[in-house]
Write a protein that holds these residues in place. Structure first.
Motif, short mmCIF file in Angstrom:
data_model
loop_
_atom_site.label_atom_id
_atom_site.label_comp_id
_atom_site.label_asym_id
_atom_site.label_seq_id
_atom_site.Cartn_x
_atom_site.Cartn_y
_atom_site.Cartn_z
N VAL A 320 2.31 0.98 -0.90
CA VAL A 320 3.00 -0.30 -1.04
C VAL A 320 4.20 -0.39 -0.11
N ASN A 322 8.13 -2.38 0.12
CA ASN A 322 9.20 -3.09 -0.58
C ASN A 322 9.32 -2.70 -2.06
N TRP A 323 8.92 -1.47 -2.37
CA TRP A 323 9.09 -0.95 -3.73
C TRP A 323 9.97 0.29 -3.67
N MET A 328 2.55 3.47 -5.50
CA MET A 328 2.73 2.96 -6.85
C MET A 328 1.58 3.42 -7.74
N LEU A 350 1.80 -1.18 -14.17
CA LEU A 350 2.45 -1.53 -12.91
C LEU A 350 1.52 -2.30 -11.98
N LEU A 376 3.13 -5.84 -10.60
CA LEU A 376 4.14 -5.97 -9.56
C LEU A 376 3.59 -6.50 -8.24
N SER A 381 4.89 -12.14 -4.73
CA SER A 381 5.89 -11.11 -4.94
C SER A 381 6.33 -10.53 -3.59
N ILE A 383 6.60 -7.41 -3.15
CA ILE A 383 5.90 -6.13 -3.05
C ILE A 383 4.45 -6.38 -2.63
N PHE A 435 11.68 -1.87 -14.69
CA PHE A 435 10.54 -2.26 -13.85
C PHE A 435 10.25 -3.76 -13.87
#
Length: 494
Positions: A320, A322-323, A328, A350, A376, A381, A383, A435
């Motif tokens: 991923v 931008n987390w 993840m 998640l 997420l 988003s 992410i 989260f």
């Protein structure tokens, strides 16, 4: 222990009744059903009891037990019709269980009347009367943490199961200071008085969490989350490396409470949470969902009578952008098995999807259904997931009744007939805040997933949406669900 004798005695009675009725429950003489297949023919659910929290949200309000109308023919369908606040603040209501279930089916004196609801943080245990008025439960008794600690040393109560003896057993995750080494199993009698600990002295493992017993194989197996002092502050990956989280299954003799074997699941089994045997009490196999590793691990008895395990389903971590991490995990936080042992369902809290697997061959599960209900990685988003070819993607998460879905799928509950799967999205307030912080501002919601039990498949029911963001005292966090008549995650057959 006198308790052990009672468990065996009532177990023999229950099996005798089942044999007399040819296993079809025609001579019902206690709560629940004679067999899991009989339960599948039980009445369709009309009510759900849902734990709803203000603990950890910043609101000075007590947690409460919500009654939700799930009867599509009712004018209040898909609404919270009753709220029963508890008397204290900061409890963190979590998982519930019954005073009696199908394990007591052969006992005509047993009655599934009381819902036992431990508070994970405060250690307080509430007992609710759901029979006098099922639509409006009332508080029957409070077991104070001081009483539990003084008599057993246990705190942070989690999983509740009734025993065929009439006692109630509750796993506890630590001592009053949050040390994992203080965990064990609390016994309450049928009047909800503290009796003591179930396991033999010196037979408490380092970590505790969930458990399930299978009397015909004289076995109980428990799992391991982590030290309360660690997980109550939120999740820190360093705590895993530092040994504050578990990766073991603990095998006990049933009903004696002797720790017989410890299974180290290794890196493939980090943070094993929910555990379920197959419902058929003759079967010597089951599954455990390992959250951080995102694996479904099957456990089973070997030819020499010991227990072993192997990974049955793997959810690969996603690369991923931008987390907080470059990868993840799915984070499998809850799962269940249909009463006919055909299908296994689990959530990736998640990633945001719910999955359905055919497990008629438990060693070779087959994916039959998948639906995205949050997570997420929803489209829009910040992410994004990175595919093997380098392209990025996000999940298609639909709106339900004009509502954008929040958080990720967390707790699930299946109808007796296996055709409706209910899902909420709060895990634990400290982890929600970390989260999915919008859950604390906008609240939880509850969905219904329609299940194709013939060919397999999952589909969001567009007519069902319970918005815990619109509660009278402000947005709350919805967690576990129970039907008044029992369900596939609370009833055990003996």
């Amino acid at each position: 222990m006198a308790t052990d004798v009672a468990v065996l005695k009532h177990g023999e009675v229950a099996e005798k009744v089942m044999n007399q009725s040819n296993g079809h429950g025609c001579c019902k003489s206690g709560p629940g059903y004679a067999t899991p297949l009989d339960a599948m023919s039980g009445p369709k659910e009309t009510l759900l009891y849902v734990t709803a929290l203000y603990s950890g949200t910043g609101k000075e309000k007590p947690d409460y037990l919500a009654t939700v109308d799930v009867d599509p023919n009712s004018p209040t369908y898909s609404k919270v019709i009753h709220r029963l606040p508890v008397p204290y603040l900061g409890d963190e209501l979590h998982h519930s269980g019954w005073n009696s279930c199908s394990s007591c089916h052969g006992d005509p004196s047993a009655d599934r009347r009381y819902l036992i609801l431990p508070s994970l943080v405060s250690g307080r245990i509430y007992v609710f009367d759901t029979k006098t008025n099922p639509r409006s439960p009332s508080l029957h008794k409070v077991v104070e943490p001081e009483d539990i600690i003084s008599k057993t040393g246990l705190a942070y109560p989690h999983t509740t199961h009734c025993l065929a003896s009439g006692d109630i057993m509750i796993s506890c995750l630590g001592d009053k200071d949050g040390n994992a080494s203080g965990n064990g199993f609390l016994l309450l009698d049928s009047e909800f008085n503290v009796k003591g600990r179930w396991e033999k002295p010196g037979h408490s493992p380092l970590f505790g969490y969930d458990y399930w017993y299978q009397p015909r194989h004289k076995t109980m197996i428990s799992t391991s989350w982590g030290a309360p002092a660690a997980f109550t502050k939120g999740f820190n990956l360093q705590d895993v490396s530092d040994g504050f989280y578990g990766r073991h299954l603990h095998v006990y003799s049933w009903p004696e409470g002797e720790l017989r074997q410890t299974l180290d699941l290794g890196q493939s089994g980090l943070i094993p949470l929910e555990i379920r045997f197959l419902h058929d009490p003759s079967k010597d196999t089951g599954f455990v969902g390992c959250a951080l590793s995102s694996n479904m691990v099957q456990f089973f008895k070997t030819d020499d009578g010991s227990w072993s395990h192997e990974v049955a389903i793997s959810v690969e971590p996603l690369k991923v952008q931008n987390w907080i991490l470059p990868e993840m995990p799915g984070l499998i936080t809850d799962f269940l098995i249909s009463l006919d042992d055909r299908f296994l369902y689990f959530v990736n809290w998640l990633h945001g999807d719910i999955r359905q697997y055919n497990i008629e061959d438990p060693k070779n599960p087959v994916l039959k259904g998948q639906v995205w209900v949050g997570g997420l990685l929803w489209k829009g988003s910040s992410i994004v997931a990175i595919a093997e070819d380098g392209n990025t993607w996000q999940s298609e998460v639909p709106e339900v009744q004009g509502n954008k879905l929040r958080g990720g799928p967390q707790m699930i509950q299946l109808s007796l007939d296996g055709k409706r799967l209910y899902v909420t999205n709060s895990l634990f307030s400290a982890w929600d805040k970390q989260f999915y912080p919008e859950l604390l501002q906008k609240g939880s919601h509850m969905l219904q997933i329609d299940v194709d039990t013939e060919h397999g498949g999952l589909k969001i029911n567009p007519n069902f949406f319970v918005d815990f963001g619109a509660e009278p005292d402000g947005p709350s966090l919805a967690h576990e669900m129970r039907y008044p008549g029992g369900d596939c995650t609370s009833d055990i057959w003996i």
